[in-house]
Design a protein around this motif. Structure first.
Motif, PDB file in Angstrom:
ATOM      1  N   ASN A 202       0.852  -1.195   0.000  1.00 14.29           N
ATOM      2  CA  ASN A 202       0.000   0.000   0.000  1.00 14.29           C
ATOM      3  C   ASN A 202       0.886   1.242   0.000  1.00 14.29           C
ATOM      4  N   PRO A 203       1.532   1.577  -1.114  1.00 13.88           N
ATOM      5  CA  PRO A 203       2.504   2.667  -1.157  1.00 13.88           C
ATOM      6  C   PRO A 203       1.953   4.022  -0.726  1.00 13.88           C
ATOM      7  N   SER A 204       0.659   4.218  -0.830  1.00 12.58           N
ATOM      8  CA  SER A 204       0.095   5.499  -0.408  1.00 12.58           C
ATOM      9  C   SER A 204      -0.465   5.428   1.012  1.00 12.58           C
ATOM     10  N   GLY A 205      -0.159   4.331   1.726  1.00  9.84           N
ATOM     11  CA  GLY A 205      -0.633   4.171   3.100  1.00  9.84           C
ATOM     12  C   GLY A 205       0.052   5.137   4.052  1.00  9.84           C
ATOM     13  N   TYR A 206      -0.461   5.211   5.269  1.00  6.84           N
ATOM     14  CA  TYR A 206       0.051   6.126   6.286  1.00  6.84           C
ATOM     15  C   TYR A 206       1.513   5.840   6.613  1.00  6.84           C
ATOM     16  N   GLN A 207       2.332   6.881   6.579  1.00  2.00           N
ATOM     17  CA  GLN A 207       3.731   6.788   6.996  1.00  2.00           C
ATOM     18  C   GLN A 207       3.981   7.825   8.077  1.00  2.00           C
ATOM     19  N   CYS A 208       4.481   7.388   9.203  1.00  7.04           N
ATOM     20  CA  CYS A 208       4.768   8.286  10.315  1.00  7.04           C
ATOM     21  C   CYS A 208       5.836   9.296   9.885  1.00  7.04           C
ATOM     22  N   PRO A 209       5.594  10.582  10.103  1.00  7.37           N
ATOM     23  CA  PRO A 209       6.566  11.593   9.677  1.00  7.37           C
ATOM     24  C   PRO A 209       7.888  11.570  10.435  1.00  7.37           C
ATOM     25  N   SER A 210       7.958  10.826  11.540  1.00  9.04           N
ATOM     26  CA  SER A 210       9.227  10.764  12.277  1.00  9.04           C
ATOM     27  C   SER A 210      10.130   9.634  11.776  1.00  9.04           C
ATOM     28  N   HIS A 211       9.670   8.856  10.797  1.00 10.14           N
ATOM     29  CA  HIS A 211      10.473   7.771  10.244  1.00 10.14           C
ATOM     30  C   HIS A 211      11.234   8.244   9.008  1.00 10.14           C
ATOM     31  N   PHE A 212      12.417   8.731   9.240  1.00  8.56           N
ATOM     32  CA  PHE A 212      13.335   9.133   8.174  1.00  8.56           C
ATOM     33  C   PHE A 212      14.741   9.012   8.736  1.00  8.56           C
TER      34      PHE A 212
END
Length: 181
Positions: A165-175
């Protein structure tokens, strides 16, 4: 008795296991695989170190089971070391926020390294001290290091979620951090 290793994780006679939790397990798995896919044997997301047997996502999200959303990694130490995986752990999330990552709040999102043996405890503590000085000099790292007590695979739809699900939710602190906080 609960298992400390995923029932579906691929392993070999020479592989080792690392287990970490750093917020939403979708993003943790995604960032590890994006950076180390060819160097890891397998990964599974699941629930770890809580009190309920065979917890569900819904139960874990209530915060009542005390499970952390965790990533279990099977790896060959000749391809990548446990130390490298733990150093990356401290750079791919914010280990200075208690029971949260970005907008995700609750004990299931805590920063935790779940160790499988005494050598992992030693390495995790050494890396934490190094990262505190080098990367987080002005904010205390709140990551907990503790022995793994249990690991339950998350439901199948959570496995490789952000790849499916490439457009699924991604936490903004994961980078990946490139400069100290």
């Amino acid at each position: 008795m609960a298992s400390t290793i995923s029932k579906t994780l691929k392993t070999s006679s020479t592989s080792q296991i690392a287990t970490v939790a750093a917020g939403c397990f979708w993003g943790v798995e995604h960032i590890y695989l994006k950076n180390f896919k060819d160097r890891l044997l397998d990964t599974k997301v699941g629930y770890s170190n809580g009190s309920a047997e065979s917890p569900s996502y819904k139960a874990v999200c209530t915060g009542n089971t005390n499970h952390a959303e965790a990533l279990q990694i099977s790896f060959e130490p000749t391809k990548i070391t446990y130390k490298e995986l733990i150093e990356f752990f401290f750079l791919m999330h914010d280990p200075t926020t208690l029971n949260s990552q970005g907008p995700d709040i609750g004990t299931q999102y805590r920063s935790i390294i779940l160790t499988h043996d005494d050598n992992q405890v030693k390495i995790a503590n050494e890396v934490l001290k190094e990262m505190q000085v080098k990367w987080y000099p002005n904010d205390k790292i709140v990551t907990v290091i503790e022995p793994i007590k249990n690991f339950y695979d998350a439901e199948e739809y959570h496995q490789l979620y952000l790849f499916e699900n490439p457009s699924g939710y991604q936490c903004p602190s994961h980078f990946i951090r490139t400069t100290p906080k």
